[in-house]
Design an enzyme around this catalytic site. Structure first.
Site, PDB file in Angstrom:
ATOM      1  N   HIS A   5     -14.159 -18.443   9.420  1.00 37.89           N
ATOM      2  CA  HIS A   5     -13.416 -18.609  10.675  1.00 37.89           C
ATOM      3  C   HIS A   5     -12.233 -17.644  10.697  1.00 37.89           C
ATOM      4  CE1 HIS A   5      -9.646 -20.807   9.584  1.00 37.89           C
ATOM      5  NE2 HIS A   5     -10.356 -21.284   8.580  1.00 37.89           N
ATOM      6  N   ASP A  26      -5.722 -18.435   5.064  1.00 42.73           N
ATOM      7  CA  ASP A  26      -6.616 -19.348   5.790  1.00 42.73           C
ATOM      8  C   ASP A  26      -6.737 -18.897   7.246  1.00 42.73           C
ATOM      9  OD1 ASP A  26      -8.097 -21.484   6.610  1.00 42.73           O
ATOM     10  OD2 ASP A  26      -6.484 -22.965   6.462  1.00 42.73           O
ATOM     11  N   GLU A  59     -11.717 -23.171  14.350  1.00 44.34           N
ATOM     12  CA  GLU A  59     -11.918 -24.051  13.197  1.00 44.34           C
ATOM     13  C   GLU A  59     -10.700 -24.937  12.986  1.00 44.34           C
ATOM     14  OE1 GLU A  59     -11.831 -25.121   8.793  1.00 44.34           O
ATOM     15  OE2 GLU A  59     -10.354 -24.149  10.072  1.00 44.34           O
ATOM     16  N   GLU A  60      -9.528 -24.362  13.215  1.00 51.41           N
ATOM     17  CA  GLU A  60      -8.285 -25.090  12.923  1.00 51.41           C
ATOM     18  C   GLU A  60      -8.008 -26.217  13.916  1.00 51.41           C
ATOM     19  OE1 GLU A  60      -6.878 -24.861  10.267  1.00 51.41           O
ATOM     20  OE2 GLU A  60      -6.976 -22.840   9.454  1.00 51.41           O
ATOM     21  N   ASP A  68     -14.007 -19.609   2.990  1.00 51.03           N
ATOM     22  CA  ASP A  68     -12.793 -20.089   3.652  1.00 51.03           C
ATOM     23  C   ASP A  68     -11.660 -20.213   2.632  1.00 51.03           C
ATOM     24  OD1 ASP A  68     -10.938 -21.203   5.328  1.00 51.03           O
ATOM     25  OD2 ASP A  68     -12.168 -22.902   5.950  1.00 51.03           O
TER      26      ASP A  68
END
Length: 272
Positions: free
Chosen positions: A92, A104, A138-139, A167
């Site tokens: 992501h 991240d 994604e977050e 990830d």
């Protein structure tokens, strides 16, 4: 001459350059690269431009997430000798609202971009068709990869031989974690929570939750293969189950052989 392996073709400098570019994108756009924001859109555009320069096309899949933000999944395909089987690799590219998301997950994206570069520049023809996915949103609760998965027909799902999720792979002094595909770490996790003072009712709920996570047949073979590869590289790995539903492995793991890789440093602090 013997063809170099993909690990020999990956360039640290190239990966680092991508990270610097994502960091600059964040700094130029409110210090984040979150879905639907200028930083998120600039991240999307950077990935597309990078892939296009390698002579490949990017298929974009737009959707609206639960917060009404416009998001884009990005898909890149390198045809293999077999068109019937697809190996899917994903990361992501969106960040949280509160930070630039360089670990991240710009780290995962940077490595995937350099894998694509290495394959293209070395003119490697893979055995299976390779499909690379850059997931958005994604977050916000893992939204991009499920949107993609749910858009596939049953035949298209059957074509995917395995999914690899990358990830957060640059935690300083972190340990490499791979998916625990058979639940072998459940007792360890529960005991650790018990030592932290979690009450019995919550422990039981956690145990039931972890026990309900079922990986598709074939995932255990991926776990064994991953361990063998890391052993061959002289690198120790640990197994992880907590991450299964919290990243883009979530929509694939019950139906498609799935493996996730992350690098985690666990910091435990006492609270008052």
């Amino acid at each position: 001459n013997k063809q170099k392996s993909i690990t020999e073709l990956i360039s640290f400098d190239s990966v680092w350059n991508h990270l610097e570019q994502f960091d600059k994108i964040a700094k130029d756009n409110g210090s984040n690269r979150a879905v639907g924001t200028p930083g998120g859109i600039a991240s999307k555009d950077y990935i597309i431009q990078t892939v296009n320069k390698l002579g490949l096309n990017v298929v974009t899949q737009d959707f609206t997430n639960r917060y009404e933000a416009l998001a884009w999944n990005l898909l890149v395909e390198i045809p293999g000798k077999s068109k019937e089987e697809v190996l899917l690799v994903g990361s992501h590219y969106d960040s949280v609202q509160s930070g630039p998301g360089i670990n991240d997950n710009a780290t995962g994206v940077a490595v995937v971009l350099d894998i694509i570069r290495a394959i293209q520049e070395s003119k490697i023809v893979p055995e299976r068709t390779l499909r690379f996915a850059f997931w958005d949103s994604e977050e916000t609760g893992v939204e991009g990869s499920p949107y993609y998965y749910n858009s596939l027909s049953d035949d298209e799902k059957d074509q995917i031989a395995a999914y690899l999720n990358i990830d957060m792979i640059a935690s300083k002094d972190g340990e490499i974690y791979i998916s625990d595909t058979d639940g072998s770490t459940i007792d360890f996790l529960i005991n650790r929570y018990k030592e932290q003072g979690v009450d019995e009712e919550m422990l039981e709920a956690l145990k039931n939750g972890y026990s309900s996570i079922k990986f598709a047949e074939g995932s255990e073979k991926l776990e064994v293969l991953s361990k063998e590869i890391f052993v061959g590289l002289g690198v120790k790995v640990k197994e992880d189950l907590q991450f299964a539903l919290n990243s883009d492995t979530a929509p694939f793991l019950s139906d498609i052989p799935t493996m996730g890789i992350s690098v985690i440093k666990i910091i435990e602090e006492e609270t008052e």
